[in-house]
Design an enzyme around this catalytic site. Structure first.
Site, PDB file in Angstrom:
ATOM      1  N   CYS A 391      61.119  31.191 -22.983  1.00 15.16           N
ATOM      2  CA  CYS A 391      60.347  30.448 -23.980  1.00 15.16           C
ATOM      3  C   CYS A 391      59.930  29.088 -23.457  1.00 15.16           C
ATOM      4  O   CYS A 391      60.361  28.045 -23.956  1.00 15.16           O
ATOM      5  CB  CYS A 391      61.169  30.302 -25.249  1.00 15.16           C
ATOM      6  SG  CYS A 391      61.726  31.887 -25.854  1.00 15.16           S
ATOM      7  N   GLU A 392      59.119  29.090 -22.399  1.00 12.87           N
ATOM      8  CA  GLU A 392      58.659  27.876 -21.733  1.00 12.87           C
ATOM      9  C   GLU A 392      57.338  28.226 -21.084  1.00 12.87           C
ATOM     10  O   GLU A 392      57.264  29.221 -20.353  1.00 12.87           O
ATOM     11  CB  GLU A 392      59.593  27.530 -20.553  1.00 12.87           C
ATOM     12  CG  GLU A 392      60.881  26.869 -20.881  1.00 12.87           C
ATOM     13  CD  GLU A 392      60.739  25.383 -21.117  1.00 12.87           C
ATOM     14  OE1 GLU A 392      59.774  24.782 -20.601  1.00 12.87           O
ATOM     15  OE2 GLU A 392      61.580  24.849 -21.841  1.00 12.87           O
ATOM     16  N   TYR A 421      68.679  29.560  -2.825  1.00 10.22           N
ATOM     17  CA  TYR A 421      68.425  28.717  -4.000  1.00 10.22           C
ATOM     18  C   TYR A 421      67.781  29.465  -5.166  1.00 10.22           C
ATOM     19  O   TYR A 421      67.071  28.860  -5.970  1.00 10.22           O
ATOM     20  CB  TYR A 421      67.586  27.480  -3.605  1.00 10.22           C
ATOM     21  CG  TYR A 421      68.228  26.711  -2.471  1.00 10.22           C
ATOM     22  CD1 TYR A 421      69.423  26.026  -2.678  1.00 10.22           C
ATOM     23  CD2 TYR A 421      67.687  26.725  -1.189  1.00 10.22           C
ATOM     24  CE1 TYR A 421      70.050  25.367  -1.638  1.00 10.22           C
ATOM     25  CE2 TYR A 421      68.315  26.070  -0.141  1.00 10.22           C
ATOM     26  CZ  TYR A 421      69.494  25.388  -0.369  1.00 10.22           C
ATOM     27  OH  TYR A 421      70.112  24.744   0.662  1.00 10.22           O
TER      28      TYR A 421
HETATM   29  C1  LIG Z   1      71.356  21.412   1.340  1.00  8.68           C
HETATM   30  C2  LIG Z   1      72.035  20.979   2.578  1.00  8.68           C
HETATM   31  C3  LIG Z   1      71.947  21.757   3.723  1.00  8.68           C
HETATM   32  C4  LIG Z   1      71.142  23.028   3.798  1.00  8.68           C
HETATM   33  O1  LIG Z   1      69.796  22.834   3.571  1.00  8.68           O
HETATM   34  P1  LIG Z   1      68.778  24.069   3.855  1.00  8.68           P
HETATM   35  O2  LIG Z   1      67.461  23.519   3.450  1.00  8.68           O
HETATM   36  O3  LIG Z   1      69.225  25.202   3.003  1.00  8.68           O
HETATM   37  O4  LIG Z   1      68.890  24.384   5.303  1.00  8.68           O
HETATM   38  C5  LIG Z   1      72.646  21.351   4.837  1.00  8.68           C
HETATM   39  N1  LIG Z   1      73.393  20.221   4.827  1.00  8.68           N
HETATM   40  C6  LIG Z   1      73.500  19.445   3.731  1.00  8.68           C
HETATM   41  C7  LIG Z   1      74.339  18.246   3.793  1.00  8.68           C
HETATM   42  C8  LIG Z   1      72.824  19.791   2.582  1.00  8.68           C
HETATM   43  O5  LIG Z   1      72.928  19.010   1.505  1.00  8.68           O
END
Ligand SMILES: *Cc1c(COP(=O)(O)O)cnc(C)c1O
EC number: 4.1.1.20
Length: 463
Positions: A391-392, A421
């Site tokens: 609902c967005e 992610y």
């Molecule tokens: C999020 C993060 C990563 C990984 O980032 P990617 O874009 O998934 O490679 C690595 N190190 C730290 C400290 C992070 O916060």
């Protein structure tokens, strides 16, 4: 311009100007190997397969929406990173991209280390048998409980993110009669996203301790004095979805400069540097990511050169790819529910998931591609927007993409490159049941994270 416009320009943070889309591909049935997992193809019926299994049968058995993860591809990527960096460097998989016990076992078997950033991620890692010394603990506000547990189980390193945390970890380690290996996370005044980076004087963000103004040098001074800490190095993470190595170059140079200052002041050569993660992947055919061996070569040349110039021994390098390992290995399979052509605009295609299984489009205008996967089609391309059932009005999965104009309710469509992610950021918005993650390998499919049920939701609601 997008709501979440990045100060460094439209190609930052996956942000693109409204209405950006490329011309329709010559053949909508073609699957670009850049964006699809390694074992994905089409069978003689035109049905897309992964690990030898058709998506029609997979949808039948596991339902939709669902994430299908190509285990062969995941393991191959782990090996490619481990081999590229070799014996003199360490690869830490960033668990926040996607973590489950099966994933932890694969990492362990393929010789990778693991980054965690919460007690929950630490529990998952330990419960699947990752040796504590191969775990790094991150986060800008670890609780005392999280720190105590990490020190007790003996994690290989804790990455310190603030002056308070230096004292907190030292105190906890000492009270447990331990000396904890730590790195200090610094902000080098570089921010990189996608195709560009910006060098700024001050980092206006919550992570790390600034190199600017002697802050990081002061952090080193304090950490070296505390009995509970063994300072093993400096950590820097400059952004995400990066294609341009120039940001790493500036970052490495500034970190090495700090190592030289530390040597001059304390007579200590810190043995390690961690250059973080953030390496980009192809979400669409327009993206051109680098191979692990190119990245390894570039990083090691930069560090070696800078250390030679500063008269330092070359430290051991570590990197922390998350997205670059798991991102391309999975796709999300959806069933089309409605197809709504808006004259002169575009066609809205509603699927049975949405922002609850992929928040990245709504969160930062991430780009994705999408294909019809339950059959081929020779129909004309139609400009489409794939939307969810929430609902967005911002519940968009793929903002602009071409799908065949004979698309109909019941068809299966899939969004590639959703390994990172997506499940890890999934929510129960509208009391959606979070989809399962199904690992596929050599003709076999296995649920590694099961689909949520209404009982799961009600169990938390104690009335
Ligand atoms: C999020 C993060 C990563 C990984 O980032 P990617 O874009 O998934 O490679 C690595 N190190 C730290 C400290 C992070 O916060």
């Amino acid at each position: 311009m997008s709501r979440s416009a990045h100060p460094a320009g439209p190609r930052h943070a996956d942000v693109l100007p409204e209405g950006h889309y490329s011309a329709p591909p010559a053949d909508l049935n073609t699957l670009d190997p850049k964006v699809w997992a390694r074992t994905v193809g089409r069978d003689e019926r035109g049905v897309v397969t992964v690990g030898g299994l058709g998506v029609d049968a997979l949808a039948e058995e596991f339902g939709t929406p669902a994430y299908f993860l190509d285990e062969t591809d995941f393991r191959a990527r782990c090996r490619a990173w481990a081999e590229a960096f070799g014996k003199d460097a360490d690869v830490f998989y960033a668990g926040k991209a996607f973590l489950s016990r099966a994933v932890v076992r694969w990492l362990k078997e393929e010789g990778l280390n693991l980054d965690v950033c919460s007690g929950g991620e630490l529990s998952t890692a330990l419960s699947a048998g990752m040796p504590a010394e191969r775990i790094a603990f991150h986060g800008n506000n670890k609780s005392e409980e999280e720190i105590r547990r990490a020190v007790e189980v003996g994690v290989g390193r804790i990455v310190l993110d603030s002056f308070q945390e230096i004292v907190r970890v030292a105190h906890i380690a000492q009270s447990l009669g331990k000396r904890q290996r730590v790195q200090i996370r610094v902000t080098v005044g570089v921010e990189a996203h996608t195709h560009e980076f910006i060098a700024t004087a001050h980092e206006d963000q919550k992570f790390g301790i600034a190199l600017a103004g002697g802050q990081a040098a002061e952090a080193v001074r304090r950490a070296l004095k505390l009995d509970g800490l063994e300072l093993i190095g400096i950590h820097s993470h400059i952004g995400s979805q990066i294609f341009d190595m120039a940001g790493f170059e500036v970052s490495a140079r500034r970190v090495v400069q700090l190592l030289a200052e530390v040597r001059d002041e304390h007579g200590v050569e810190l043995p390690e540097i961690d250059l973080g993660g953030g390496l980009g992947i192809a979400y669409t055919s327009e993206d051109d990511p680098r191979e692990p061996h190119e990245i390894a070569k570039a990083l090691s040349e930069i560090v070696t050169r800078e250390c030679e110039a500063a008269g330092l021994r070359t430290p051991r390098i570590s990197v922390e790819p998350g997205r670059a390992i798991v991102g391309p290995t999975a796709f999300t399979l959806y069933r089309v529910g409605t197809v709504k052509p808006l004259e002169g605009l575009r066609t809205y295609v509603s699927v049975d998931g949405g922002m609850s299984d992929n928040i990245r489009t709504a969160l930062y205008d991430a780009e994705y591609s999408v294909s019809l996967v339950s059959r081929t089609s020779e129909a004309e391309p139609m400009l489409s927007r794939v939307v969810g059932k929430h609902c967005e009005s911002g519940d968009i999965v793929v903002r602009d993409a071409f799908l065949p104009s004979d698309l109909a309710p019941g068809d299966l469509i899939a969004v590639p490159a959703t390994g990172a992610y997506c499940r890890s950021m999934a929510s129960n918005y509208n009391h959606a049941l979070r989809p399962p993650v199904v690992a596929v390998r050599d003709g076999e499919a296995r649920v590694i994270v099961r689909r949520e049920t209404e009982e799961d939701l009600l169990r938390l609601d104690v009335g």
